[in-house]
Design a protein around this motif. Structure first.
Motif, PDB file in Angstrom:
ATOM      1  N   VAL A 115      28.502  33.366  33.109  1.00 52.78           N
ATOM      2  CA  VAL A 115      29.281  33.224  34.347  1.00 52.78           C
ATOM      3  C   VAL A 115      29.866  34.567  34.778  1.00 52.78           C
ATOM      4  CG1 VAL A 115      31.370  32.199  35.331  1.00 52.78           C
ATOM      5  CG2 VAL A 115      29.804  30.793  33.999  1.00 52.78           C
ATOM      6  N   LEU A 116      30.454  35.274  33.827  1.00 54.52           N
ATOM      7  CA  LEU A 116      31.052  36.570  34.137  1.00 54.52           C
ATOM      8  C   LEU A 116      30.000  37.575  34.593  1.00 54.52           C
ATOM      9  CD1 LEU A 116      33.652  38.229  34.176  1.00 54.52           C
ATOM     10  CD2 LEU A 116      33.217  38.838  31.788  1.00 54.52           C
ATOM     11  N   GLY A 117      28.850  37.578  33.938  1.00 58.13           N
ATOM     12  CA  GLY A 117      27.784  38.499  34.310  1.00 58.13           C
ATOM     13  C   GLY A 117      27.252  38.229  35.706  1.00 58.13           C
ATOM     14  N   LEU A 118      27.020  36.958  36.023  1.00 56.81           N
ATOM     15  CA  LEU A 118      26.525  36.597  37.361  1.00 56.81           C
ATOM     16  C   LEU A 118      27.552  36.928  38.437  1.00 56.81           C
ATOM     17  CD1 LEU A 118      24.777  33.167  36.626  1.00 56.81           C
ATOM     18  CD2 LEU A 118      23.675  35.338  37.192  1.00 56.81           C
ATOM     19  N   ALA A 119      28.825  36.702  38.140  1.00 55.18           N
ATOM     20  CA  ALA A 119      29.875  37.004  39.121  1.00 55.18           C
ATOM     21  C   ALA A 119      29.925  38.506  39.406  1.00 55.18           C
ATOM     22  CB  ALA A 119      31.222  36.517  38.596  1.00 55.18           C
ATOM     23  N   CYS A 120      29.849  39.316  38.368  1.00 56.75           N
ATOM     24  CA  CYS A 120      29.892  40.769  38.566  1.00 56.75           C
ATOM     25  C   CYS A 120      28.659  41.265  39.318  1.00 56.75           C
ATOM     26  CB  CYS A 120      29.988  41.470  37.209  1.00 56.75           C
ATOM     27  SG  CYS A 120      31.562  41.206  36.360  1.00 56.75           S
ATOM     28  N   CYS A 121      27.486  40.721  38.982  1.00 53.92           N
ATOM     29  CA  CYS A 121      26.256  41.125  39.674  1.00 53.92           C
ATOM     30  C   CYS A 121      26.313  40.741  41.149  1.00 53.92           C
ATOM     31  CB  CYS A 121      25.043  40.483  39.011  1.00 53.92           C
ATOM     32  SG  CYS A 121      24.654  41.160  37.378  1.00 53.92           S
ATOM     33  N   SER A 122      26.816  39.541  41.430  1.00 52.16           N
ATOM     34  CA  SER A 122      26.916  39.097  42.822  1.00 52.16           C
ATOM     35  C   SER A 122      27.881  39.980  43.614  1.00 52.16           C
ATOM     36  CB  SER A 122      27.390  37.638  42.869  1.00 52.16           C
ATOM     37  OG  SER A 122      26.495  36.811  42.180  1.00 52.16           O
ATOM     38  N   PHE A 123      29.002  40.307  42.987  1.00 51.44           N
ATOM     39  CA  PHE A 123      29.989  41.150  43.672  1.00 51.44           C
ATOM     40  C   PHE A 123      29.415  42.543  43.950  1.00 51.44           C
ATOM     41  CE2 PHE A 123      33.567  44.158  43.552  1.00 51.44           C
ATOM     42  CZ  PHE A 123      34.338  43.630  44.585  1.00 51.44           C
ATOM     43  N   LEU A 124      28.722  43.107  42.968  1.00 52.94           N
ATOM     44  CA  LEU A 124      28.123  44.429  43.173  1.00 52.94           C
ATOM     45  C   LEU A 124      27.048  44.393  44.256  1.00 52.94           C
ATOM     46  CD1 LEU A 124      27.799  45.764  39.495  1.00 52.94           C
ATOM     47  CD2 LEU A 124      29.314  46.609  41.299  1.00 52.94           C
ATOM     48  N   PRO A 314      38.752  28.345  32.868  1.00 50.05           N
ATOM     49  CA  PRO A 314      39.486  28.370  34.145  1.00 50.05           C
ATOM     50  C   PRO A 314      39.839  29.787  34.598  1.00 50.05           C
ATOM     51  CG  PRO A 314      40.874  27.512  32.365  1.00 50.05           C
ATOM     52  CD  PRO A 314      39.477  27.567  31.850  1.00 50.05           C
ATOM     53  N   LEU A 315      40.090  30.695  33.628  1.00 47.29           N
ATOM     54  CA  LEU A 315      40.368  32.079  34.004  1.00 47.29           C
ATOM     55  C   LEU A 315      39.145  32.733  34.633  1.00 47.29           C
ATOM     56  CD1 LEU A 315      42.402  33.289  30.884  1.00 47.29           C
ATOM     57  CD2 LEU A 315      43.283  32.585  33.111  1.00 47.29           C
ATOM     58  N   LEU A 316      37.963  32.435  34.085  1.00 48.44           N
ATOM     59  CA  LEU A 316      36.736  32.975  34.662  1.00 48.44           C
ATOM     60  C   LEU A 316      36.470  32.408  36.049  1.00 48.44           C
ATOM     61  CD1 LEU A 316      34.343  32.961  31.564  1.00 48.44           C
ATOM     62  CD2 LEU A 316      35.266  34.946  32.747  1.00 48.44           C
ATOM     63  N   ILE A 317      36.752  31.125  36.201  1.00 47.76           N
ATOM     64  CA  ILE A 317      36.577  30.508  37.520  1.00 47.76           C
ATOM     65  C   ILE A 317      37.507  31.149  38.539  1.00 47.76           C
ATOM     66  CG2 ILE A 317      36.882  28.355  38.820  1.00 47.76           C
ATOM     67  CD1 ILE A 317      35.932  26.878  36.294  1.00 47.76           C
ATOM     68  N   CYS A 318      38.740  31.404  38.122  1.00 47.69           N
ATOM     69  CA  CYS A 318      39.691  32.080  39.022  1.00 47.69           C
ATOM     70  C   CYS A 318      39.213  33.496  39.356  1.00 47.69           C
ATOM     71  CB  CYS A 318      41.072  32.144  38.363  1.00 47.69           C
ATOM     72  SG  CYS A 318      41.890  30.549  38.203  1.00 47.69           S
ATOM     73  N   LEU A 319      38.662  34.190  38.364  1.00 49.45           N
ATOM     74  CA  LEU A 319      38.160  35.542  38.608  1.00 49.45           C
ATOM     75  C   LEU A 319      36.999  35.521  39.592  1.00 49.45           C
ATOM     76  CD1 LEU A 319      38.087  38.561  37.967  1.00 49.45           C
ATOM     77  CD2 LEU A 319      36.608  38.032  36.006  1.00 49.45           C
ATOM     78  N   VAL A 320      36.078  34.583  39.395  1.00 50.61           N
ATOM     79  CA  VAL A 320      34.947  34.450  40.324  1.00 50.61           C
ATOM     80  C   VAL A 320      35.445  34.129  41.722  1.00 50.61           C
ATOM     81  CG1 VAL A 320      32.901  33.084  40.888  1.00 50.61           C
ATOM     82  CG2 VAL A 320      33.324  33.792  38.524  1.00 50.61           C
ATOM     83  N   GLY A 321      36.415  33.202  41.791  1.00 54.18           N
ATOM     84  CA  GLY A 321      36.982  32.851  43.094  1.00 54.18           C
ATOM     85  C   GLY A 321      37.656  34.035  43.769  1.00 54.18           C
ATOM     86  N   LEU A 322      38.331  34.855  42.974  1.00 51.93           N
ATOM     87  CA  LEU A 322      38.999  36.038  43.528  1.00 51.93           C
ATOM     88  C   LEU A 322      37.986  37.036  44.080  1.00 51.93           C
ATOM     89  CD1 LEU A 322      41.580  37.705  43.961  1.00 51.93           C
ATOM     90  CD2 LEU A 322      41.309  38.566  41.622  1.00 51.93           C
TER      91      LEU A 322
END
Length: 342
Positions: A115-124, A314-322
């Protein structure tokens, strides 16, 4: 560990070989059947068969193929007893427990890392590809960009301008980490051990590894001295090798294992293991108590990891949402201004 001798492969190999040997087949004939099942590399199995046909012991053939020392120890013990089935079943039990633990750790940690990896890749991707395109469009209409969009664009421009320098720094850091591993291990671990949470987790893992490996070796009939020596040679973690070597030296001097455990740098983290070992020494059931302790510690580690992941989700979900919210605001706040201009 060599890929040809992964924990799962050794577990399956030991299981299949023990079943074939128990059915009355010779070791060579059993290996011929296993070669067809592709459990191990076929060339490796062929070399084992040829070595046996030329009169080598099975343990000698395994040494030539660079099998793990602890697996070779089980086979040597079996050869000393004249019963390969005994050693193969002991090896199967050990590697089954070890591979199951590794698989459970990977399964527990996979989801949050993914989840964290996909969120960072999407943001970049949005930052590097999408945002600059939108910003050119907004500038062409003479729209004043909001602060959040300007900040992200400046970050992108900085990244784009110094991308070669950033890549060089990342590569340099990676090389320094690899080259300075021993130095970092020597100086960083004592600092980390001052942190109670880190010390506790290292204690859990160390207790599990020592209890499982030493308990299995003692249960199979290996002496305490030889078991500790094998552990010091076979362990993959550098700090574990160091501490088990210290324990081995104390035991060689005639000290009890429980006393030796209390005289290592990890003594505070291994207090539970020391108490269990002391109980085993008093009752004469050290091997079985260590195996039970490794099972309990495995369950404890998995339970604590699951609880940690439940907190992190939930912290990861909040990070992705942010991250998504930042990008949406950066992209679409100017759209509102564009609608007013048009």
């Amino acid at each position: 560990m060599n890929r040809d001798w992964s924990k799962t492969k050794i577990m399956l190999f030991s299981k299949q070989l023990s079943l074939l040997v128990a059915s009355g087949l010779s070791l060579t004939a059993s290996l011929q059947i296993i070669r067809q099942h592709h459990i191990l590399n076929q060339r490796l199995v062929v070399r084992l068969i040829l070595a046996l046909e030329h009169g080598s012991l099975f343990s000698e053939a395994l040494v030539a193929e660079k099998a793990p020392l602890i697996f070779i120890s089980f086979i040597r013990l079996a050869e000393a007893k004249g019963d390969y089935l005994y050693g193969l079943k002991a090896a199967e039990a050990y590697f089954a427990s070890s591979s199951k633990f590794a698989a459970n750790l990977k399964r527990v940690c996979l989801y949050p890392c993914l989840v964290l990896g996909l969120a960072c890749c999407s943001f970049l991707f949005m930052l590097v590809v999408v945002l600059p395109q939108f910003s050119d469009l907004y500038y062409s209409f003479g729209i004043k960009l909001p602060t959040i969009t300007i900040v992200l664009l400046k970050f992108f421009n900085l990244f784009d301008k110094y991308r070669l320098l950033i890549a060089a720094l990342v590569s340099m850091i990676a090389v320094l980490i690899v080259l300075g591993y021993k130095l970092a291990h020597k100086h960083l671990l004592p600092v980390l051990l001052r942190l109670s949470s880190v010390r506790r987790w290292i204690g859990y893992y160390t207790t599990y590894i020592i209890a499982l490996q030493l308990g299995t070796l003692l249960e199979a009939g290996v002496s305490l001295h030889k078991g500790l020596r094998l552990l010091a040679q076979n362990l993959s973690r550098k700090y574990l090798k160091t501490y088990v070597s210290v324990i081995y030296k104390h035991v060689q001097q005639g000290k009890l294992l429980s006393v030796a455990l209390a005289q290592t740098p990890l003594a505070a983290s291994l207090e539970e293991l020391r108490q269990v070992v002391a109980l085993g020494e008093k009752t004469g059931r050290l091997a079985s108590i260590l195996i039970d302790t490794s099972s309990n510690m495995q369950e404890l580690i998995e339970l604590k990891l699951k609880r940690l992941i439940e907190i992190l989700e939930p912290l990861l979900i909040c990070l992705v949402g942010l991250l998504v919210a930042l990008m949406v605001l950066a992209l679409f706040l100017p759209v509102l201004e564009l609608s007013r201009v048009l």
